[in-house]
Design an enzyme around this catalytic site. Structure first.
Site, PDB file in Angstrom:
ATOM      1  N   ARG A 104      -0.578 -46.022  16.972  1.00 21.64           N
ATOM      2  CA  ARG A 104      -1.187 -44.803  17.508  1.00 21.64           C
ATOM      3  C   ARG A 104      -2.020 -45.127  18.755  1.00 21.64           C
ATOM      4  NH1 ARG A 104      -1.590 -40.139  14.560  1.00 21.64           N
ATOM      5  NH2 ARG A 104      -0.521 -40.176  12.549  1.00 21.64           N
TER       6      ARG A 104
ATOM      7  N   ALA B  68      -3.970 -43.111  11.163  1.00 20.00           N
ATOM      8  CA  ALA B  68      -4.219 -41.768  10.643  1.00 20.00           C
ATOM      9  C   ALA B  68      -3.044 -41.325   9.784  1.00 20.00           C
ATOM     10  CB  ALA B  68      -4.460 -40.774  11.775  1.00 20.00           C
ATOM     11  N   SER B  69      -2.284 -42.304   9.307  1.00 16.41           N
ATOM     12  CA  SER B  69      -1.169 -42.043   8.380  1.00 16.41           C
ATOM     13  C   SER B  69      -0.240 -40.962   8.898  1.00 16.41           C
ATOM     14  CB  SER B  69      -1.722 -41.681   6.995  1.00 16.41           C
ATOM     15  OG  SER B  69      -2.555 -42.702   6.513  1.00 16.41           O
ATOM     16  N   HIS B  70      -0.182 -39.836   8.178  1.00 12.68           N
ATOM     17  CA  HIS B  70       0.806 -38.802   8.468  1.00 12.68           C
ATOM     18  C   HIS B  70       0.347 -37.775   9.494  1.00 12.68           C
ATOM     19  CE1 HIS B  70      -1.938 -37.306   5.401  1.00 12.68           C
ATOM     20  NE2 HIS B  70      -1.691 -36.107   5.883  1.00 12.68           N
TER      21      HIS B  70
ATOM     22  N   LYS C  50      -9.583 -46.631   8.085  1.00 17.15           N
ATOM     23  CA  LYS C  50      -9.633 -46.713   6.621  1.00 17.15           C
ATOM     24  C   LYS C  50     -10.247 -48.038   6.195  1.00 17.15           C
ATOM     25  CE  LYS C  50      -5.572 -43.798   5.811  1.00 17.15           C
ATOM     26  NZ  LYS C  50      -4.232 -43.726   5.187  1.00 17.15           N
TER      27      LYS C  50
END
Length: 245
Positions: free
Chosen positions: A95, A145-147, A156
């Site tokens: 990201r 931020a995962s999904h 995290k």
């Protein structure tokens, strides 16, 4: 904090770095955007931080990442013993600003006398969880931020067991974060200084192979896998592009 959002905006315009100030000054006629960015602090939950990238207290940026890391550092130092020496493993995905946030977190940990182990390139969350356990670190940080859509990033925190930080530990981190001024109370040093002090170590590619070896042991029926290996087909769709590796 809602009633103070204008004061927070003005404070950031005074104290933030040049590029951040430029971003904020471009919003001076956009009352709604200023309010959205400053009506609260980005919240640290059990899993950590997650938010839209940008300048402001309610955004993911270098200031909010460093402040969160200062809170994590306080938690590790409070644990005492060999926790600071055991350090923190850090990984990141593809990201926007993930790698930069990872190094920023390392610089804060090092400034607090806590060793940081940072992957040399992007790795998925399970690899970070493995690194925490393999290296026996006191905690782990995964920048992802995962999904969430591409406008987001996240931070995290993982405990020494490789799982997300439990609520009681997260509460300690949150209390520490809330006690720090985002500009005046956060310590960080250069990465060169961190290396010189032995507080920054790059995780070698050897750990990749160790992780994959352990993954291989999880096969329930390797004979069946071998039987279809040459003809098996699958479709892989990395959600919002963050599974490129």
């Amino acid at each position: 904090m809602l009633e103070n959002y204008k004061k927070q905006y003005e404070l950031w315009c005074q104290k933030a770095d040049e590029s951040t100030r430029a971003e904020l000054l471009a919003l001076q006629d956009n009352e709604n955007e200023i309010k959205e960015r400053f009506y609260k602090d980005l919240e640290f939950g059990t899993a950590g931080l997650r938010g839209v990238l940008g300048a402001g207290s309610n955004r993911m940026n270098f200031y909010t990442v460093r402040r969160a890391t200062q809170g994590l550092a306080a938690y590790i130092l409070q644990k005492g013993g060999d926790a600071p020496k055991r350090g923190v493993a850090i990984s990141y995905d593809c990201r926007h600003f993930s790698e930069e946030f990872a190094w920023a977190a390392a610089s804060v940990l090092a400034a607090n006398g806590i060793k940081a182990y940072v992957y040399a390139d992007m790795q998925p969350t399970p690899a970070l969880s493995f690194a925490v356990r393999y290296l026996k670190t006191a905690a782990g940080i995964m920048i992802t931020a995962s999904h969430n859509p591409k406008e987001y990033n996240g931070y995290k925190v993982y405990g020494p067991d490789g799982g997300q930080l439990p609520p009681d530990a997260a509460d300690v981190v949150v209390a520490a974060i809330d006690s720090y001024d985002i500009f005046d109370d956060v310590k960080f040093i250069s990465l060169d200084e961190a290396k010189e002090k032995g507080l920054l170590e790059i995780v070698s590619s050897d750990l990749d192979e160790k992780f994959l070896d352990v993954v291989q042991t999880q096969q329930q029926n390797p004979e069946a896998v071998a039987e279809v290996a040459d003809t098996f087909k699958l479709i892989y769709t990395p959600f919002h592009g963050t599974g490129s590796r």
